[in-house]
Design an enzyme around this catalytic site. Structure first.
Site, short mmCIF file in Angstrom:
data_model
loop_
_atom_site.label_atom_id
_atom_site.label_comp_id
_atom_site.label_asym_id
_atom_site.label_seq_id
_atom_site.Cartn_x
_atom_site.Cartn_y
_atom_site.Cartn_z
N HIS A 1 -10.35 2.74 -0.54
CA HIS A 1 -10.58 2.40 0.94
C HIS A 1 -11.21 1.04 1.09
CE1 HIS A 1 -9.86 4.21 5.18
NE2 HIS A 1 -8.82 3.77 4.64
N HIS B 1 0.82 -1.22 -0.06
CA HIS B 1 0.02 0.02 -0.06
C HIS B 1 0.74 1.45 -0.05
CE1 HIS B 1 -3.78 2.27 0.68
NE2 HIS B 1 -3.15 2.76 1.62
#
Lengths: 222, 743
Positions: free
Chosen positions: B96, B50
């Site tokens: 998200h 990420h």
């Protein structure tokens, strides 16, 4: 006429309101902060919409207890005009400046859409530029706009013409009793309404139906 | 519970931090000793997929990121693009996904919060938001619960913060059953000379912590988002952060006030991997060391360890380097807004990242290497399978009117009103086009004629069938949607959602899609200025459809000439601009094939980028010259759905011709690319062909005429516009009506 806009942490339609008042009156309103207890000499005080203090308690409950609201109440008692829109309406109700309560929408959801409003009383300081019974367009954007008052209060405000705006043509977006969208106090100098007339004042908004309210309150020519 | 910093570093502990054995070896070499527990946490935070983009970096470098109007490309919190008059638009899209599946309300809410923070960290006031949401099959037991929670979370945060949500996407597909996608876009306006970056400058300057207090929420969130889901997903709930839009709104106002005061040297928001990532980035970019004293960090829980504080993903926090002489003024601004303000460290000249806690040095790492020396992988990939075109006579039949009504009322094509009425679309008073059109449009405050258009697009089924063409198409459709309002597309942000990159076939999808995106961006002059990669969107080995979402921004120079999708008047000529000779041909991978016949075979429609550019420029000029009265691009559902949408938006019907001797199915439902529906007054048709089309090489047949209250497609039965609206509006509310009973 001089106007003021109350700016509190979490309110977020203050800029919309300041723009509307400036565009319509030609003069920018002064802004008042949460701790201001000395409000300048103005003819109109507006509490705009938003989520004051996050609305983490009952909507408007924390704002109603801030120092600035005592000062607003004093001004209102002296006859200064006060408008509360959306969260501003909730704050006025929580402050005891207007009767009733605003509960969660019956859908339990936030709702942002255009509705129709009937000018139920065109004989107020805030609505005299509209025709009696006139139907206007106006957007709403709220989670807790379901107006409620006990039977006695309701009978009183209905009887005294304190209901100023009603949702019309089946567009009540929140379940408000008697389709009530906006009311004034018994003296007629404090107005609270859930819809956002400040978002419908110029052609870019797709209409100008909201102008009449500000033109009435500010005493400016249409 | 407190975790000591002297925890023994075992193989199991290393693995549970998502670090591979060779990555740990690299850490040993860089540190020169066994790392402390806190240091292991810091490496895990910086080196996970990420934050480090270790699988994707190689391919992201191939994307075009520069252009005449690009002020800041990828690498900062958001991209910055010049819109003239000393103003710029700052924007980015970010996923998200994992948090939103675990806890839909908070996951989506903090996704919105994070992207808004990225934008105002740069010095911009957010003016528009969009959300691209993808859910599992409507009949999957979790879907309604996820839709209700995500939509409420997006609205709950954005509405309270005060930014209009002007566009987005909502789609359903069984391939998202175990991994939904929540891609949040935000854009803000700033002065070109008032952009703030994360690069620290100056030694011995105070590093200031601002905003909300640090808690244990989100510890390890970025590491969680870099792994596949298994059956233990419920156990991951504590890794999801909790949002507080009120604090964020105060943080916005305080930051903009502080920036205007001239006190800010560098600023970085605490997003993924919180304090760790923000401090390292500020130092590493400025070639400086950073020393943090955790005893000064405002906390909201007792006995937090250094490890927890460094990895917390508590929201609404910022890190800044301030001019020392402005410290007092800065603190005053933050106190006024009721926010925490604490000096938690200083910049140093030793290029070390040092963390002190209770008199102990719990971490001492080389700061440049933490970021720059993160592992980078050239992961093996395989060429995606290709699909044979459908046979010429493979045209499954259906009644055109019935099929259209069915599509308009289907899960994926029906109106999204149920969703966007829960978002404040009007706040700030500048919204010119709301969701439901081709792009959201917001006027530029303080300017008489300028407006910005926003659109978010990708067609995942195309990407699945052909990742390269799908990548191209996502860019082209976004560019086309902006063009259809009359906007000049400026630049885009990409949010690349894929499965597990350690599987060569997934990596093949990724590389091909990125290549397609790059080719399309280059051909259309539409650079990528920011973005985000979300990999490991898999549950129990089942990956999502490849979903490279493109969020684009366009500039409308005079919004009074902007085009809308609704038919403007009766009796106007309808032109199909950019059409092939038979108007429509390509049925494979169309929604008609999928939703009417249950077929998902064959290749997606190809995008001819040269044609795309030529036709788009042609349409944009028609709008700018005030010739087009309504414009709509064609995408899912082809000509039939495009016409229906224009009719529904206006209440005006239309009668459309039918080409002789041709099956109406590909004409009305084919999804050939690069096409627009444009209406013009009838008395301008001859002039249009003589003066505008001339020898441009754009084919723009006059296919029908607006008018009446029905849509009549060739020989098919006429359908009342009211009936189409009813079908179109019914699906979503009916689907969600029993949300509570089924949650």
């Amino acid at each position: 006429m001089k106007s003021a806009v109350v700016v509190l942490p979490g309110l977020n339609r203050d800029r919309d309101m300041i723009a509307a008042l400036t565009k319509i009156s030609g003069t920018a309103p002064v802004t008042i902060w949460e701790t201001d207890t000395d409000i300048p000499d103005v003819d109109l005080i507006v509490i705009p919409g938003g989520f004051s203090y996050g609305d983490y308690l009952r909507c408007g409950a924390i704002a109603a207890r801030m120092p600035v609201m005592r000062a607003v109440a004093e001004k209102a008692a002296k006859g200064v005009q006060v408008i509360g829109v959306c969260n501003g309406f909730q704050i006025l109700v929580e402050s005891g400046l207007l009767p009733g309560a605003l509960m969660r929408n019956t859908s339990l959801k936030f709702v942002c859409r255009e509705v129709k409003l009937q000018v139920a009383n065109a004989n107020t300081a805030f609505t005299h530029r509209y025709k009696p019974g006139q139907i206007i367009r106006c957007p709403v954007a709220h989670h807790d706009g379901n107006y409620f008052a006990d039977a006695e209060t309701l009978a009183r405000i209905e009887g005294q013409g304190q209901v100023v705006f009603r949702y019309a043509e089946g567009t009540n977006p929140n379940g408000a009793i008697n389709d009530i969208a906006g009311i004034v106090n018994d003296k007629g100098n404090v107005l609270g309404l859930m819809p956002h007339p400040e978002n419908l004042i110029e052609p870019a908004h797709g209409g100008t139906d909201g102008r009449g309210l500000f033109e009435s309150a500010l005493g400016v020519a249409a | 519970m407190t975790i000591s910093n002297t925890v023994k570093i075992t193989d199991e502990l290393i693995a549970s931090h998502g670090l591979k054995p060779d990555e740990y070896q690299r850490i040993l070499e860089l540190v020169g000793r066994v790392p402390t527990f806190t240091e292991l946490g810091i490496f895990s935070a910086m080196w996970n997929e990420h934050c480090s983009y270790k699988s994707s970096k190689k391919w992201l470098r191939t994307l075009p990121t520069k252009g005449d109007v690009v002020i800041q490309g990828p690498g900062e919190n958001a991209g910055v693009v010049d819109i003239g008059d000393g103003e710029c638009v700052v924007f980015k899209m970010e996923s998200h996904n994992h948090p939103s599946y675990i806890e839909p309300y908070q996951g989506a809410a903090t996704g919105v919060g994070g992207i808004l923070r990225d934008v105002f960290t740069m010095g911009a006031r957010p003016v528009a938001a969009m959300n691209a949401l993808r859910f599992g099959a409507p009949d999957h037991p979790k879907t309604k619960h996820l839709v209700a929670g995500v939509v409420a979370g997006v609205g709950g945060y954005g509405n309270s913060f005060g930014v209009p949500t002007v566009g987005g996407e909502v789609n359903f597909d069984p391939r998202y059953n175990g991994n939904i996608l929540v891609n949040a876009f935000a854009a803000g306006l700033a002065k070109t000379d008032g952009i703030f970056l994360s690069k620290a400058e100056g030694v011995g300057l105070p590093v200031v912590y601002l905003g909300a207090k640090t808690g244990r929420d989100g510890v390890g969130g970025a590491t969680m988002a870099s792994a596949e889901f298994g059956d233990d997903i419920e156990e991951k709930r504590p890794t999801v952060q909790v949002g507080d839009p009120f604090t964020e709104k105060c943080l916005l106002e305080a930051c903009l006030e502080l920036m205007a005061s001239g006190a800010v040297i560098a600023i970085q928001d605490m997003g993924a991997a919180g304090l760790t990532c923000s401090a390292v980035e500020m130092g590493a970019k400025g070639d400086l060391g950073i020393e943090l004293d955790l005893d000064m960090v405002p906390v909201r829980e007792e006995r937090m360890t250094a490890y927890e504080m460094m990895l917390s993903e508590s929201q609404e926090r910022m890190l800044m380097v301030l001019k020392p002489e402005k410290e007092e003024e800065a603190e005053g601004i933050f106190r006024k807004w009721g926010l925490d303000f604490a000096i938690v460290g200083k910049t140093t000249d030793d290029l070390r990242f040092r963390v002190l806690h209770q008199g102990e040095e719990v971490a001492n790492l080389p700061i440049k290497e933490l970021g720059d020396e993160a592992p980078e992988y050239d992961r093996p990939w395989v060429e995606p399978k290709t699909h044979e075109p459908l046979a010429k006579d493979d045209i499954p039949h259906a009644d055109v009117a019935d099929a259209l009504l069915k599509l308009l009322g289907s899960a994926n094509m029906s109106s999204r009103r149920w969703v966007w009425e829960q978002y404040d679309t009007l706040i700030q008073g500048n919204s010119l086009q709301l969701p439901g059109g081709d792009a959201g449009v917001v006027r530029v405050e303080g300017h008489a004629t300028k407006a910005l258009a926003f659109s978010s697009d990708v067609t995942p089924r195309y990407c699945e069938a052909d990742p390269y063409e799908g990548g191209k198409q996502a860019v082209a459709e976004c560019w086309r949607n902006l063009t259809a309002t009359g906007a000049e597309p400026l630049a885009a942000t990409d949010n690349l959602n894929f499965g597990n990159p350690e599987r060569p076939e997934i990596m093949g999808q990724f590389t091909k899609a990125v290549t397609g995106i790059g080719d399309a961006c280059r051909a259309l002059g539409f650079p990528i200025v920011s973005g985000n990669v979300s990999l490991y969107n898999e549950t129990n080995g089942q990956g999502i459809l490849p979903t490279p979402t493109i969020g684009g921004v366009g500039l409308i120079r005079d919004w009074s000439k902007m085009a809308r999708i609704g038919f403007a008047a009766e009796g106007e000529a309808i032109l199909l601009v950019g059409a092939p000779a038979s108007w429509g041909t390509h049925l494979a991978q169309s929604v008609y094939m999928r939703d009417i016949h249950g077929r998902t075979d064959g290749p997606p429609p190809a995008v001819d980028l040269e044609h795309e550019k030529k036709v788009g420029d042609f349409v944009r000029a028609l709008i700018a010259d005030g010739i087009a009265t309504a414009v709509h691009d064609l995408s899912d559902g082809g000509l039939a759905v495009g016409l229906a949408e224009m009719a529904m938006a206006s209440g005006i019907g239309a009668t459309v011709n039918q080409l002789k001797d041709l099956s109406p199915i590909p004409v009305f439902f084919g999804e050939d690319q690069g096409r627009y529906l444009v209406t013009i007054p009838r008395d301008r048709v001859d002039w249009f062909y003589q003066e505008r089309v001339k020898d441009t090489g754009v084919f723009a047949p006059w296919i029908g005429t607006t008018g009446g209250s029905e849509l009549k497609l060739g020989d098919a039965r006429a359908i009342a516009v009211s009936a189409m609206r009813e079908a179109h509006e019914a699906w979503f509310p009916q689907f969600m009506d029993n949300e509570l009973s089924n949650a």
